[in-house]
Motif scaffolding. Structure first.
Motif, mmCIF file in Angstrom:
data_model
loop_
_atom_site.group_PDB
_atom_site.id
_atom_site.type_symbol
_atom_site.label_atom_id
_atom_site.label_comp_id
_atom_site.label_asym_id
_atom_site.label_seq_id
_atom_site.Cartn_x
_atom_site.Cartn_y
_atom_site.Cartn_z
ATOM 1 N N LYS A 95 8.204 15.039 49.482
ATOM 2 C CA LYS A 95 8.728 14.003 48.303
ATOM 3 C C LYS A 95 9.594 12.798 48.907
ATOM 4 C CE LYS A 95 10.203 15.712 44.451
ATOM 5 N NZ LYS A 95 10.787 16.305 43.358
ATOM 6 N N ARG A 96 10.236 12.898 50.126
ATOM 7 C CA ARG A 96 10.977 11.708 50.510
ATOM 8 C C ARG A 96 9.899 10.843 51.161
ATOM 9 N NH1 ARG A 96 16.500 13.803 53.157
ATOM 10 N NH2 ARG A 96 16.468 11.640 54.003
ATOM 11 N N VAL A 97 8.841 11.462 51.878
ATOM 12 C CA VAL A 97 7.874 10.814 52.479
ATOM 13 C C VAL A 97 7.094 10.036 51.482
ATOM 14 C CG1 VAL A 97 5.748 10.790 54.060
ATOM 15 C CG2 VAL A 97 7.575 12.234 54.556
ATOM 16 N N ALA A 98 6.787 10.464 50.418
ATOM 17 C CA ALA A 98 6.079 9.650 49.382
ATOM 18 C C ALA A 98 6.734 8.662 48.896
ATOM 19 C CB ALA A 98 5.632 10.904 48.130
ATOM 20 N N ALA A 99 8.152 8.836 48.768
ATOM 21 C CA ALA A 99 8.862 7.670 48.195
ATOM 22 C C ALA A 99 9.255 6.707 49.186
ATOM 23 C CB ALA A 99 10.404 8.359 48.010
ATOM 24 N N ILE A 169 20.901 -2.193 49.390
ATOM 25 C CA ILE A 169 21.335 -2.350 47.702
ATOM 26 C C ILE A 169 21.166 -1.268 46.683
ATOM 27 C CG2 ILE A 169 21.030 -4.035 45.818
ATOM 28 C CD1 ILE A 169 20.938 -6.318 47.873
ATOM 29 N N CYS A 170 19.727 -0.929 46.689
ATOM 30 C CA CYS A 170 19.168 0.050 45.902
ATOM 31 C C CYS A 170 19.981 1.241 45.860
ATOM 32 C CB CYS A 170 17.599 0.210 46.030
ATOM 33 S SG CYS A 170 16.599 -1.004 45.452
ATOM 34 N N GLU A 171 20.286 1.635 47.092
ATOM 35 C CA GLU A 171 20.802 3.370 47.412
ATOM 36 C C GLU A 171 22.135 3.074 46.846
ATOM 37 O OE1 GLU A 171 19.689 4.326 51.188
ATOM 38 O OE2 GLU A 171 17.670 4.786 50.615
ATOM 39 N N SER A 172 22.741 1.859 47.032
ATOM 40 C CA SER A 172 24.234 1.880 46.680
ATOM 41 C C SER A 172 24.549 1.460 45.419
ATOM 42 C CB SER A 172 25.120 1.008 47.654
ATOM 43 O OG SER A 172 24.671 -0.347 47.293
ATOM 44 N N SER A 173 23.372 1.189 44.693
ATOM 45 C CA SER A 173 23.419 0.764 43.318
ATOM 46 C C SER A 173 23.598 1.811 42.415
ATOM 47 C CB SER A 173 22.310 -0.124 42.988
ATOM 48 O OG SER A 173 21.185 0.786 42.724
ATOM 49 N N ALA A 174 23.819 1.537 40.795
ATOM 50 C CA ALA A 174 23.965 2.653 39.889
ATOM 51 C C ALA A 174 22.535 3.378 39.990
ATOM 52 C CB ALA A 174 23.912 2.079 38.650
ATOM 53 N N TRP A 175 21.417 2.932 40.545
ATOM 54 C CA TRP A 175 19.988 3.688 40.612
ATOM 55 C C TRP A 175 20.238 4.786 41.445
ATOM 56 C CZ3 TRP A 175 16.011 -0.412 40.986
ATOM 57 C CH2 TRP A 175 15.733 -1.244 39.946
ATOM 58 N N GLN A 176 20.865 4.819 42.880
ATOM 59 C CA GLN A 176 21.353 5.579 43.728
ATOM 60 C C GLN A 176 20.066 5.847 44.471
ATOM 61 O OE1 GLN A 176 24.386 8.230 41.302
ATOM 62 N NE2 GLN A 176 24.132 8.703 43.263
ATOM 63 N N GLY A 177 19.087 4.702 44.468
ATOM 64 C CA GLY A 177 17.871 5.102 45.000
ATOM 65 C C GLY A 177 16.999 3.872 45.120
ATOM 66 N N THR A 178 15.970 3.810 45.917
ATOM 67 C CA THR A 178 14.943 2.752 45.982
ATOM 68 C C THR A 178 13.832 2.986 44.697
ATOM 69 O OG1 THR A 178 13.638 4.030 47.432
ATOM 70 C CG2 THR A 178 15.101 2.314 48.394
ATOM 71 N N GLY A 180 11.029 3.726 45.169
ATOM 72 C CA GLY A 180 9.990 4.840 45.541
ATOM 73 C C GLY A 180 10.797 6.160 45.169
ATOM 74 N N LYS A 181 12.066 6.092 45.478
ATOM 75 C CA LYS A 181 13.043 7.370 45.274
ATOM 76 C C LYS A 181 13.149 7.659 43.523
ATOM 77 C CE LYS A 181 15.748 7.523 49.229
ATOM 78 N NZ LYS A 181 15.187 6.534 50.114
ATOM 79 N N LEU A 182 13.098 6.478 42.771
ATOM 80 C CA LEU A 182 13.261 6.522 41.451
ATOM 81 C C LEU A 182 11.871 7.087 41.034
ATOM 82 C CD1 LEU A 182 14.755 3.301 40.323
ATOM 83 C CD2 LEU A 182 15.709 5.374 40.077
ATOM 84 N N ALA A 183 10.706 6.668 41.520
ATOM 85 C CA ALA A 183 9.491 7.133 41.107
ATOM 86 C C ALA A 183 9.402 8.543 41.105
ATOM 87 C CB ALA A 183 8.247 6.056 41.978
#
Length: 263
Positions: A95-99, A169-178, A180-183
């Protein structure tokens, strides 16, 4: 033993067992409040965990005009009270590879635009022509490579900076992920399941360089470590968990509250 107390979809604590027992006896917490401690399979009512303290509990006496809750909620994003397993729902290797593949595709588009703006097409054509004309002539090939990098180094630096900032920025944001990780429905957290800082996200990105140096073994560690951590995760004390941050931060807006019991 440290006790976590769940109320209104938030996790409070940890508190010492003696403190919780005292609060139960004084009526500051209800025997119906859910609680969890390490080793427990799921959240249980305090009345089940500490039946002896229930018998000695005094009924609460809320003052007029005050909230019936004996303590206020913490400010940081917390886990739902439904299950203690949320911190152990680690995202798997594939799953992490796909992200990462999704993120690589996303970054490829601006990278191509940047390289085109710096004349990558002409620089590559010149390099290929020089290598063809100078086949077998190492001096000519070295000179062509040197010319290529002298032209393209600003674009290379810019694309590296773009990638670093994208992940940090993405991983420290409120999203806590890029993206790809959100997807893929996963998020990056600290060891307590909380949002990480920009500095830690930045360090996490550069820690991946160590994974690369050791021939990718640091990345492969996700497949066999207990908490599915890569070497960069272990260095920076981070986890990659299943579930988007938005599913766990529904109560994060209560920023004026604190993580202590009100006397």
């Amino acid at each position: 033993m440290e006790i976590w107390i769940g109320r209104d979809g938030e996790r409070h604590g940890p508190y010492k067992e003696d403190e919780v027992r005292q609060w139960m006896r004084s009526g500051q917490v209800s025997s119906a409040d859910l609680a969890w401690y390490e080793g427990l399979a799921d959240w249980q009512p305090l009345s089940v965990l500490f039946p002896d303290a229930v018998a000695a509990a005094a009924p609460p006496s809320p003052s007029a005009g005050t909230s019936s809750n004996p303590y206020s909620a913490p400010t940081s994003p917390l886990l739902p009270q439904t299950t203690a397993a949320a911190l152990e729902d680690y995202a798997g290797f594939w799953k992490r590879v796909a992200a990462y593949i999704i993120d690589a595709i996303i970054l490829y588009i601006p990278q191509m635009l940047i390289e085109k703006a710096f004349g990558a097409g002409a620089a590559k054509a010149t390099l290929q022509q020089a290598m063809t004309d100078g086949a077998g002539n190492m001096d000519a090939i070295m000179a062509a490579n040197s010319h290529y990098y002298s032209v393209m180094w600003p674009a290379m630096v810019l694309t590296i900076v773009m990638a670093v900032l994208y992940f940090a920025i993405c991983e420290s944001s409120a999203w806590q992920g890029t993206v790809g990780k959100l997807a893929l429905g996963i998020r990056v957290t600290d060891l307590d399941g909380k949002r990480i800082s920009f500095a830690r996200a930045l360090g996490r990105y550069f820690a991946k360089m160590i994974d690369v140096i050791i021939l990718g073994i640091g990345f492969l560690m996700v497949g066999w470590t207990q908490r599915k951590q890569g070497l960069h995760d272990m260095i920076c004390s981070t986890l990659v968990l299943n579930g988007r941050a938005s599913e766990f931060n529904t109560n994060a807006a209560s920023g004026k509250k604190n993580n202590t019991f009100n006397a």
